[in-house]
Design an enzyme around this catalytic site. Structure first.
Site, PDB file in Angstrom:
ATOM      1  N   HIS A   1       0.905  -1.158   0.000  1.00 47.49           N
ATOM      2  CA  HIS A   1       0.000   0.000   0.000  1.00 47.49           C
ATOM      3  C   HIS A   1       0.938   1.200   0.000  1.00 47.49           C
ATOM      4  O   HIS A   1       1.731   1.363   0.948  1.00 47.49           O
ATOM      5  CB  HIS A   1      -0.911  -0.044   1.239  1.00 47.49           C
TER       6      HIS A   1
ATOM      7  N   HIS B   1       3.255   4.097   0.390  1.00 48.47           N
ATOM      8  CA  HIS B   1       3.568   4.913   1.567  1.00 48.47           C
ATOM      9  C   HIS B   1       4.961   5.500   1.416  1.00 48.47           C
ATOM     10  O   HIS B   1       5.838   4.912   0.778  1.00 48.47           O
ATOM     11  CB  HIS B   1       3.480   4.090   2.861  1.00 48.47           C
TER      12      HIS B   1
HETATM   13  P1  AMP Z   1       8.226  -0.753   3.500  1.00 44.05           P
HETATM   14  O1  AMP Z   1       9.217  -1.791   3.900  1.00 44.05           O
HETATM   15  O2  AMP Z   1       8.789   0.411   2.764  1.00 44.05           O
HETATM   16  O3  AMP Z   1       7.037  -1.380   2.795  1.00 44.05           O
HETATM   17  O4  AMP Z   1       7.703  -0.130   4.850  1.00 44.05           O
HETATM   18  C1  AMP Z   1       6.726  -0.709   5.641  1.00 44.05           C
HETATM   19  C2  AMP Z   1       6.862  -0.077   6.991  1.00 44.05           C
HETATM   20  O5  AMP Z   1       5.647  -0.263   7.687  1.00 44.05           O
HETATM   21  C3  AMP Z   1       7.963  -0.679   7.869  1.00 44.05           C
HETATM   22  O6  AMP Z   1       8.896   0.345   8.201  1.00 44.05           O
HETATM   23  C4  AMP Z   1       7.218  -1.205   9.087  1.00 44.05           C
HETATM   24  O7  AMP Z   1       7.934  -1.006  10.277  1.00 44.05           O
HETATM   25  C5  AMP Z   1       5.943  -0.378   9.055  1.00 44.05           C
HETATM   26  N1  AMP Z   1       4.787  -0.997   9.670  1.00 44.05           N
HETATM   27  C6  AMP Z   1       4.323  -2.241   9.489  1.00 44.05           C
HETATM   28  N2  AMP Z   1       3.215  -2.437  10.213  1.00 44.05           N
HETATM   29  C7  AMP Z   1       2.961  -1.284  10.874  1.00 44.05           C
HETATM   30  C8  AMP Z   1       1.957  -0.853  11.780  1.00 44.05           C
HETATM   31  N3  AMP Z   1       0.967  -1.656  12.179  1.00 44.05           N
HETATM   32  N4  AMP Z   1       2.018   0.417  12.268  1.00 44.05           N
HETATM   33  C9  AMP Z   1       3.027   1.235  11.877  1.00 44.05           C
HETATM   34  N5  AMP Z   1       3.990   0.891  11.006  1.00 44.05           N
HETATM   35  C10 AMP Z   1       3.969  -0.348  10.520  1.00 44.05           C
HETATM   36 ZN    ZN Z   2      -4.328  -0.803   1.289  1.00 38.58          ZN
END
Ligand code: AMP
Ligand code: ZN
Length: 111
Positions: A95, A97
């Site tokens: 998703h 971000h």
């Molecule tokens: P990416 O690896 O760029 O897809 O980043 C995903 C990010 O989402 C990682 O840095 C995780 O630590 C973070 N993440 C995963 N689950 C959660 C959550 N429930 N709340 C906040 N951050 C999250």
């Molecule tokens: Zn989504």
């Protein structure tokens, strides 16, 4: 709806939300990689920077990140923006971000 960030955007999974407007939210990353580590994302599901539908949100996403960085007092000293994209880019949540890292002198450059 199985996407974790869709659930966070919908308030079905708790998060530390620092910003919200009609289209975007910003939350604190659960595993911070810097003193301040925020994630900015569209509320609507878009998989990645290169997905269909992304072109309409990408520039707004970036502008929102700047707004969030200012709001969180990161802008004057500086901050880093990262968007991991698909497998080789290290994207683990499908998703769209954007990571904002800051709150301290960041070491390293790109990897
Ligand atoms: P990416 O690896 O760029 O897809 O980043 C995903 C990010 O989402 C990682 O840095 C995780 O630590 C973070 N993440 C995963 N689950 C959660 C959550 N429930 N709340 C906040 N951050 C999250
Ligand atoms: Zn989504």
């Amino acid at each position: 709806m199985s996407c974790i960030f869709c659930k966070i955007a919908a308030g079905e999974i708790p998060s530390a939300r620092v910003f919200e407007n009609a289209e975007f939210i910003a939350i604190r990353d659960i595993q911070p990689q810097a003193k301040v580590h925020l994630l900015v994302m569209p509320k609507a599901h878009v998989e990645c920077l290169d997905s269909s539908g992304a072109a309409e949100v990408n520039s707004k996403l970036l502008n929102t990140a700047v707004e969030v960085a200012r709001q969180e007092d990161l802008a004057a000293d500086g901050f880093r923006v990262v968007v991991n994209t698909r497998e080789w880019g290290g994207q683990t949540v499908a998703h769209l971000h954007l990571h904002i890292l800051g709150g301290e002198q960041l070491r390293g450059r790109f990897a």
